[in-house]
Design a protein around this motif. Structure first.
Motif, PDB file in Angstrom:
ATOM      1  N   ARG A  73      45.047  33.618  53.494  1.00 31.06           N
ATOM      2  CA  ARG A  73      46.388  34.164  53.280  1.00 31.06           C
ATOM      3  C   ARG A  73      46.362  35.158  52.135  1.00 31.06           C
ATOM      4  N   VAL A  74      47.375  35.988  52.121  1.00 30.29           N
ATOM      5  CA  VAL A  74      47.569  36.935  51.027  1.00 30.29           C
ATOM      6  C   VAL A  74      48.759  36.435  50.214  1.00 30.29           C
ATOM      7  N   ILE A  75      48.538  36.192  48.934  1.00 31.05           N
ATOM      8  CA  ILE A  75      49.578  35.663  48.057  1.00 31.05           C
ATOM      9  C   ILE A  75      50.112  36.823  47.222  1.00 31.05           C
ATOM     10  N   LYS A  76      51.402  37.101  47.366  1.00 33.66           N
ATOM     11  CA  LYS A  76      52.033  38.168  46.591  1.00 33.66           C
ATOM     12  C   LYS A  76      52.260  37.680  45.165  1.00 33.66           C
ATOM     13  N   SER A  77      52.122  38.589  44.205  1.00 34.52           N
ATOM     14  CA  SER A  77      52.383  38.197  42.827  1.00 34.52           C
ATOM     15  C   SER A  77      53.882  38.237  42.562  1.00 34.52           C
ATOM     16  N   ARG A  78      54.326  37.509  41.573  1.00 35.49           N
ATOM     17  CA  ARG A  78      55.754  37.446  41.257  1.00 35.49           C
ATOM     18  C   ARG A  78      56.247  38.746  40.640  1.00 35.49           C
ATOM     19  N   THR A  79      55.345  39.469  40.019  1.00 33.10           N
ATOM     20  CA  THR A  79      55.735  40.712  39.362  1.00 33.10           C
ATOM     21  C   THR A  79      55.785  41.889  40.326  1.00 33.10           C
ATOM     22  N   THR A  84      46.871  38.385  45.749  1.00 30.29           N
ATOM     23  CA  THR A  84      45.611  37.654  45.725  1.00 30.29           C
ATOM     24  C   THR A  84      45.258  37.258  47.149  1.00 30.29           C
ATOM     25  N   LEU A  85      44.038  37.526  47.539  1.00 31.05           N
ATOM     26  CA  LEU A  85      43.561  37.130  48.866  1.00 31.05           C
ATOM     27  C   LEU A  85      42.826  35.809  48.733  1.00 31.05           C
ATOM     28  N   GLU A  86      43.291  34.820  49.474  1.00 30.07           N
ATOM     29  CA  GLU A  86      42.630  33.515  49.465  1.00 30.07           C
ATOM     30  C   GLU A  86      41.599  33.506  50.584  1.00 30.07           C
ATOM     31  N   LEU A  87      40.360  33.207  50.198  1.00 29.61           N
ATOM     32  CA  LEU A  87      39.247  33.177  51.157  1.00 29.61           C
ATOM     33  C   LEU A  87      38.716  31.754  51.284  1.00 29.61           C
ATOM     34  N   ARG A  88      38.481  31.332  52.502  1.00 30.11           N
ATOM     35  CA  ARG A  88      37.790  30.064  52.724  1.00 30.11           C
ATOM     36  C   ARG A  88      36.316  30.414  52.904  1.00 30.11           C
ATOM     37  N   VAL A  89      35.477  29.771  52.119  1.00 25.61           N
ATOM     38  CA  VAL A  89      34.063  30.125  52.067  1.00 25.61           C
ATOM     39  C   VAL A  89      33.229  28.892  52.359  1.00 25.61           C
ATOM     40  N   ASP A  90      32.162  29.101  53.070  1.00 24.01           N
ATOM     41  CA  ASP A  90      31.261  28.025  53.464  1.00 24.01           C
ATOM     42  C   ASP A  90      30.169  27.856  52.405  1.00 24.01           C
ATOM     43  N   GLY A  91      30.272  26.831  51.590  1.00 27.44           N
ATOM     44  CA  GLY A  91      29.230  26.432  50.654  1.00 27.44           C
ATOM     45  C   GLY A  91      28.809  27.459  49.629  1.00 27.44           C
ATOM     46  N   PRO A  92      27.491  27.675  49.503  1.00 23.76           N
ATOM     47  CA  PRO A  92      26.962  28.483  48.408  1.00 23.76           C
ATOM     48  C   PRO A  92      27.240  29.986  48.523  1.00 23.76           C
ATOM     49  N   VAL A  93      27.910  30.408  49.568  1.00 27.40           N
ATOM     50  CA  VAL A  93      28.233  31.821  49.729  1.00 27.40           C
ATOM     51  C   VAL A  93      29.287  32.244  48.709  1.00 27.40           C
ATOM     52  N   ALA A  94      29.937  31.277  48.076  1.00 28.51           N
ATOM     53  CA  ALA A  94      30.978  31.587  47.103  1.00 28.51           C
ATOM     54  C   ALA A  94      30.444  32.455  45.971  1.00 28.51           C
ATOM     55  N   SER A  95      29.216  32.197  45.545  1.00 22.80           N
ATOM     56  CA  SER A  95      28.652  33.016  44.468  1.00 22.80           C
ATOM     57  C   SER A  95      28.428  34.455  44.927  1.00 22.80           C
ATOM     58  N   LEU A  96      28.031  34.649  46.179  1.00 24.20           N
ATOM     59  CA  LEU A  96      27.876  36.008  46.713  1.00 24.20           C
ATOM     60  C   LEU A  96      29.217  36.730  46.776  1.00 24.20           C
ATOM     61  N   GLY A 115      46.065  48.780  45.801  1.00 23.49           N
ATOM     62  CA  GLY A 115      46.667  47.738  44.975  1.00 23.49           C
ATOM     63  C   GLY A 115      47.292  46.588  45.741  1.00 23.49           C
ATOM     64  N   ALA A 116      47.114  46.522  47.064  1.00 26.11           N
ATOM     65  CA  ALA A 116      47.694  45.412  47.829  1.00 26.11           C
ATOM     66  C   ALA A 116      47.034  44.088  47.463  1.00 26.11           C
ATOM     67  N   VAL A 117      45.714  44.128  47.244  1.00 31.90           N
ATOM     68  CA  VAL A 117      44.970  42.940  46.842  1.00 31.90           C
ATOM     69  C   VAL A 117      44.164  43.314  45.605  1.00 31.90           C
ATOM     70  N   THR A 118      44.391  42.595  44.511  1.00 29.42           N
ATOM     71  CA  THR A 118      43.650  42.879  43.279  1.00 29.42           C
ATOM     72  C   THR A 118      42.707  41.755  42.893  1.00 29.42           C
ATOM     73  N   LYS A 119      42.931  40.547  43.433  1.00 33.67           N
ATOM     74  CA  LYS A 119      42.078  39.409  43.096  1.00 33.67           C
ATOM     75  C   LYS A 119      41.681  38.660  44.358  1.00 33.67           C
ATOM     76  N   LEU A 120      40.578  37.946  44.242  1.00 34.64           N
ATOM     77  CA  LEU A 120      40.147  37.064  45.322  1.00 34.64           C
ATOM     78  C   LEU A 120      40.188  35.640  44.803  1.00 34.64           C
ATOM     79  N   ARG A 121      40.735  34.751  45.604  1.00 37.88           N
ATOM     80  CA  ARG A 121      40.749  33.318  45.275  1.00 37.88           C
ATOM     81  C   ARG A 121      39.828  32.647  46.273  1.00 37.88           C
TER      82      ARG A 121
END
Length: 180
Positions: A73-79, A84-96, A115-121
């Protein structure tokens, strides 16, 4: 109780002229017609969401990471600034993913706008198996006919038996089968 006799054709026409019949009901308008403005407003307010990203995720992160990650999902900031884009990641790929976050956000800017997405969660968890792209298998060429096979074997008769002769036979068959 006695039944009334049915009217004649002239009487039926006279009755129909005097009485107004109900107009036919019109079918309801298509649902998309009334929903389109609402969807447009919601899209402006909340953004397009992960559906757009899921369709083009392979292009954004590449083949290797696309198999091990998925946008949730894409989470809009309050400001009102970048989301923030929320990513589901399989195991050790998170570091990549964490390492490649700046490149991924740049590619997301191209698709969703600056500027639509500035962070990854990054959330670790099971990823839905994506359908592998269809790889075209090479067509099998028909085998050589007996005369071509005999001519090829005759041309290699003076070669010593072994790996070289087998390789030359295979190469000769490939050359003779190719229509070019």
């Amino acid at each position: 109780m006695r039944r009334r006799p049915l009217p004649t054709a002239e009487e039926a026409l006279e009755i129909l002229k005097r009485r107004r019949t109900r107009p036919q009901r019109r079918p309801p308008p298509p649902a998309g017609k009334s929903l389109a403005p609402l969807i447009k407003q919601l899209d402006e307010k909340f953004g397009q969401g992960p559906a757009v990203l899921q369709a083009r995720w392979r292009e954004i992160v590449g083949e290797t990471l696309a198999r091990r990650t998925e946008p949730v999902r894409v989470i809009k900031s309050r400001t009102g600034e970048g989301g923030t884009l929320e990513l589901r990641v399989d195991g050790p790929v998170a570091s990549l993913i964490q390492h490649q976050a700046p490149q991924i956000t740049q590619r997301l800017d191209l698709l969703l706008g600056k500027g639509a997405v500035t962070k990854l969660r990054i959330v670790q968890g099971p990823v839905k198996a994506q359908a592998a792209p269809v790889v075209a298998r090479p067509r099998r060429r028909p085998p050589l006919d007996a005369a071509q096979e005999r001519d090829l074997a005759d041309s290699l008769a003076n070669q010593p038996d072994g790996g070289l002769k087998d390789a030359l036979l295979k190469l000769g068959r490939g050359v003779l089968r190719d229509p070019r």
